[in-house]
Design a protein around this motif. Structure first.
Motif, PDB file in Angstrom:
ATOM      1  N   ASN A 137       0.812  -1.197   0.000  1.00 55.87           N
ATOM      2  CA  ASN A 137       0.000   0.000   0.000  1.00 55.87           C
ATOM      3  C   ASN A 137       0.856   1.262   0.000  1.00 55.87           C
ATOM      4  O   ASN A 137       0.384   2.310   0.378  1.00 55.87           O
ATOM      5  N   ASP A 138       2.121   1.147  -0.378  1.00 58.89           N
ATOM      6  CA  ASP A 138       3.031   2.290  -0.453  1.00 58.89           C
ATOM      7  C   ASP A 138       3.396   2.496  -1.921  1.00 58.89           C
ATOM      8  O   ASP A 138       4.298   1.851  -2.447  1.00 58.89           O
ATOM      9  N   GLY A 139       2.686   3.393  -2.582  1.00 60.04           N
ATOM     10  CA  GLY A 139       2.858   3.595  -4.021  1.00 60.04           C
ATOM     11  C   GLY A 139       4.251   4.030  -4.425  1.00 60.04           C
ATOM     12  O   GLY A 139       4.798   3.554  -5.410  1.00 60.04           O
ATOM     13  N   ASP A 140       4.848   4.943  -3.637  1.00 56.94           N
ATOM     14  CA  ASP A 140       6.204   5.401  -3.962  1.00 56.94           C
ATOM     15  C   ASP A 140       7.193   4.243  -3.887  1.00 56.94           C
ATOM     16  O   ASP A 140       8.040   4.062  -4.764  1.00 56.94           O
ATOM     17  N   LEU A 141       7.094   3.460  -2.845  1.00 53.86           N
ATOM     18  CA  LEU A 141       7.990   2.314  -2.675  1.00 53.86           C
ATOM     19  C   LEU A 141       7.786   1.298  -3.794  1.00 53.86           C
ATOM     20  O   LEU A 141       8.750   0.840  -4.417  1.00 53.86           O
ATOM     21  N   THR A 142       6.547   0.983  -4.094  1.00 55.49           N
ATOM     22  CA  THR A 142       6.245   0.012  -5.148  1.00 55.49           C
ATOM     23  C   THR A 142       6.802   0.468  -6.489  1.00 55.49           C
ATOM     24  O   THR A 142       7.452  -0.310  -7.199  1.00 55.49           O
ATOM     25  N   HIS A 143       6.573   1.719  -6.832  1.00 54.99           N
ATOM     26  CA  HIS A 143       7.063   2.252  -8.108  1.00 54.99           C
ATOM     27  C   HIS A 143       8.580   2.136  -8.195  1.00 54.99           C
ATOM     28  O   HIS A 143       9.122   1.660  -9.186  1.00 54.99           O
ATOM     29  N   ARG A 144       9.260   2.540  -7.149  1.00 50.25           N
ATOM     30  CA  ARG A 144      10.721   2.510  -7.180  1.00 50.25           C
ATOM     31  C   ARG A 144      11.267   1.082  -7.200  1.00 50.25           C
ATOM     32  O   ARG A 144      12.282   0.823  -7.836  1.00 50.25           O
ATOM     33  N   MET A 145      10.610   0.179  -6.510  1.00 50.30           N
ATOM     34  CA  MET A 145      11.097  -1.208  -6.497  1.00 50.30           C
ATOM     35  C   MET A 145      10.975  -1.853  -7.871  1.00 50.30           C
ATOM     36  O   MET A 145      11.751  -2.731  -8.220  1.00 50.30           O
ATOM     37  N   MET A 146      10.020  -1.414  -8.666  1.00 51.05           N
ATOM     38  CA  MET A 146       9.833  -2.001  -9.995  1.00 51.05           C
ATOM     39  C   MET A 146      10.630  -1.265 -11.066  1.00 51.05           C
ATOM     40  O   MET A 146      10.864  -1.812 -12.132  1.00 51.05           O
ATOM     41  N   HIS A 147      11.074  -0.042 -10.780  1.00 52.53           N
ATOM     42  CA  HIS A 147      11.781   0.739 -11.790  1.00 52.53           C
ATOM     43  C   HIS A 147      13.218   0.248 -11.935  1.00 52.53           C
ATOM     44  O   HIS A 147      13.930   0.092 -10.940  1.00 52.53           O
TER      45      HIS A 147
ATOM     46  N   TRP B  87       0.502 -15.115   2.019  1.00 56.93           N
ATOM     47  CA  TRP B  87       1.299 -13.906   2.112  1.00 56.93           C
ATOM     48  C   TRP B  87       1.541 -13.619   3.579  1.00 56.93           C
ATOM     49  O   TRP B  87       0.980 -14.276   4.455  1.00 56.93           O
ATOM     50  N   ARG B  88       2.392 -12.646   3.839  1.00 54.95           N
ATOM     51  CA  ARG B  88       2.635 -12.224   5.215  1.00 54.95           C
ATOM     52  C   ARG B  88       2.858 -10.716   5.249  1.00 54.95           C
ATOM     53  O   ARG B  88       3.207 -10.109   4.244  1.00 54.95           O
ATOM     54  N   TYR B  89       2.625 -10.125   6.405  1.00 60.07           N
ATOM     55  CA  TYR B  89       2.929  -8.716   6.598  1.00 60.07           C
ATOM     56  C   TYR B  89       4.440  -8.554   6.726  1.00 60.07           C
ATOM     57  O   TYR B  89       5.123  -9.417   7.275  1.00 60.07           O
ATOM     58  N   LEU B  90       4.952  -7.433   6.237  1.00 60.49           N
ATOM     59  CA  LEU B  90       6.352  -7.102   6.426  1.00 60.49           C
ATOM     60  C   LEU B  90       6.518  -6.383   7.763  1.00 60.49           C
ATOM     61  O   LEU B  90       5.635  -5.628   8.182  1.00 60.49           O
ATOM     62  N   SER B  91       7.630  -6.623   8.405  1.00 67.30           N
ATOM     63  CA  SER B  91       7.916  -5.900   9.646  1.00 67.30           C
ATOM     64  C   SER B  91       8.295  -4.458   9.292  1.00 67.30           C
ATOM     65  O   SER B  91       8.666  -4.149   8.153  1.00 67.30           O
ATOM     66  N   GLY B  92       8.223  -3.581  10.283  1.00 68.66           N
ATOM     67  CA  GLY B  92       8.631  -2.201  10.071  1.00 68.66           C
ATOM     68  C   GLY B  92      10.085  -2.118   9.625  1.00 68.66           C
ATOM     69  O   GLY B  92      10.438  -1.308   8.761  1.00 68.66           O
TER      70      GLY B  92
ATOM     71  N   ASN C 176      14.045  -1.083   5.433  1.00 67.81           N
ATOM     72  CA  ASN C 176      15.184  -1.560   4.645  1.00 67.81           C
ATOM     73  C   ASN C 176      14.889  -1.430   3.159  1.00 67.81           C
ATOM     74  O   ASN C 176      15.750  -1.013   2.375  1.00 67.81           O
ATOM     75  N   LEU C 177      13.675  -1.792   2.757  1.00 64.38           N
ATOM     76  CA  LEU C 177      13.276  -1.647   1.357  1.00 64.38           C
ATOM     77  C   LEU C 177      13.273  -0.177   0.948  1.00 64.38           C
ATOM     78  O   LEU C 177      13.775   0.187  -0.111  1.00 64.38           O
ATOM     79  N   ARG C 178      12.711   0.671   1.799  1.00 59.86           N
ATOM     80  CA  ARG C 178      12.644   2.105   1.483  1.00 59.86           C
ATOM     81  C   ARG C 178      14.052   2.685   1.327  1.00 59.86           C
ATOM     82  O   ARG C 178      14.317   3.421   0.380  1.00 59.86           O
ATOM     83  N   ARG C 179      14.953   2.338   2.226  1.00 58.73           N
ATOM     84  CA  ARG C 179      16.331   2.836   2.127  1.00 58.73           C
ATOM     85  C   ARG C 179      17.001   2.348   0.841  1.00 58.73           C
ATOM     86  O   ARG C 179      17.761   3.082   0.214  1.00 58.73           O
ATOM     87  N   SER C 180      16.709   1.101   0.454  1.00 55.41           N
ATOM     88  CA  SER C 180      17.364   0.520  -0.727  1.00 55.41           C
ATOM     89  C   SER C 180      16.990   1.256  -2.013  1.00 55.41           C
ATOM     90  O   SER C 180      17.718   1.173  -2.997  1.00 55.41           O
ATOM     91  N   VAL C 181      15.859   1.953  -2.001  1.00 54.96           N
ATOM     92  CA  VAL C 181      15.435   2.713  -3.189  1.00 54.96           C
ATOM     93  C   VAL C 181      15.404   4.215  -2.901  1.00 54.96           C
ATOM     94  O   VAL C 181      14.658   4.974  -3.516  1.00 54.96           O
ATOM     95  N   LYS C 182      16.224   4.616  -1.935  1.00 51.50           N
ATOM     96  CA  LYS C 182      16.460   6.034  -1.630  1.00 51.50           C
ATOM     97  C   LYS C 182      15.211   6.791  -1.177  1.00 51.50           C
ATOM     98  O   LYS C 182      14.982   7.939  -1.560  1.00 51.50           O
ATOM     99  N   LEU C 183      14.400   6.127  -0.348  1.00 49.43           N
ATOM    100  CA  LEU C 183      13.269   6.784   0.303  1.00 49.43           C
ATOM    101  C   LEU C 183      13.564   6.880   1.795  1.00 49.43           C
ATOM    102  O   LEU C 183      14.261   6.025   2.352  1.00 49.43           O
ATOM    103  N   ASP C 184      13.033   7.907   2.443  1.00 46.28           N
ATOM    104  CA  ASP C 184      13.222   8.047   3.886  1.00 46.28           C
ATOM    105  C   ASP C 184      12.478   6.931   4.621  1.00 46.28           C
ATOM    106  O   ASP C 184      11.381   6.527   4.206  1.00 46.28           O
ATOM    107  N   PRO C 185      13.055   6.460   5.725  1.00 48.38           N
ATOM    108  CA  PRO C 185      12.351   5.452   6.528  1.00 48.38           C
ATOM    109  C   PRO C 185      11.120   6.052   7.195  1.00 48.38           C
ATOM    110  O   PRO C 185      11.010   7.278   7.347  1.00 48.38           O
ATOM    111  N   LEU C 186      10.211   5.185   7.570  1.00 49.31           N
ATOM    112  CA  LEU C 186       8.998   5.607   8.259  1.00 49.31           C
ATOM    113  C   LEU C 186       9.163   5.371   9.765  1.00 49.31           C
ATOM    114  O   LEU C 186       9.887   4.474  10.179  1.00 49.31           O
ATOM    115  N   ASN C 187       8.462   6.154  10.551  1.00 50.84           N
ATOM    116  CA  ASN C 187       8.471   5.958  12.000  1.00 50.84           C
ATOM    117  C   ASN C 187       7.218   5.164  12.367  1.00 50.84           C
ATOM    118  O   ASN C 187       6.116   5.695  12.370  1.00 50.84           O
ATOM    119  N   PHE C 188       7.406   3.906  12.692  1.00 51.10           N
ATOM    120  CA  PHE C 188       6.269   3.041  13.032  1.00 51.10           C
ATOM    121  C   PHE C 188       5.923   3.134  14.519  1.00 51.10           C
ATOM    122  O   PHE C 188       4.972   2.517  14.956  1.00 51.10           O
TER     123      PHE C 188
END
Length: 133
Positions: free
Chosen positions: A1-11, A106-111, A116-128
């Motif tokens: 449900n994170d469009g920015d992350l999804t887009h970058r992971m596929m680009h 499927w399973r939920y991803l941990s925070g 880690n995914l967000r950092r790998s595609v140059k997005l700021d981490p989220l505060n969970f």
């Protein structure tokens, strides 16, 4: 449900590793495997996997790592050599694997995994740990 992350992971510019296990209709020859590893020309442009490895157990099984997500890319790369993919399974995506996930589940991803995914595609981490009012 994170469009920015999804887009970058596929680009392709973010070079996210996708690892597939492909069972082929016949074992690829050493020459074919080497040619594939160097790169081939497909109808929509060049295709070069990041890594190609043959299974030590079954010579008809290849592990192919790609950094882009074109439609049916692995199947088309194998078809280039006159073989067919009879079974295809993505076994890793951006460092995530299928451990503990049954077929069709499927399973939920941990925070930590999300960040880690967000950092790998140059997005700021989220505060969970944020408290909402």
């Amino acid at each position: 449900n994170d469009g920015d992350l999804t887009h970058r992971m596929m680009h392709p510019s973010y070079r996210v590793k996708k690892v597939y296990e492909a069972v082929t209709s016949r074992p690829m020859t050493d020459e074919e495997q080497q040619t594939l590893a160097v790169g081939i020309e497909l109808e929509d442009g060049p295709a070069r996997p990041h890594l190609v490895r043959r299974s030590g157990v079954d010579p008809a099984v290849l592990e192919i790592t790609v950094l882009e997500g074109r439609n049916h890319l692995v199947r088309r790369m194998i078809a280039h050599f006159g073989a067919e993919v009879t079974k295809l399974k993505r076994v890793r995506y951006a460092g995530l694997n299928l451990k503990g996930v049954s077929v069709g589940r499927w399973r939920y991803l941990s925070g930590k995994e999300v960040n880690n995914l967000r950092r790998s595609v140059k997005l700021d981490p989220l505060n969970f740990n944020k408290q909402t009012a």
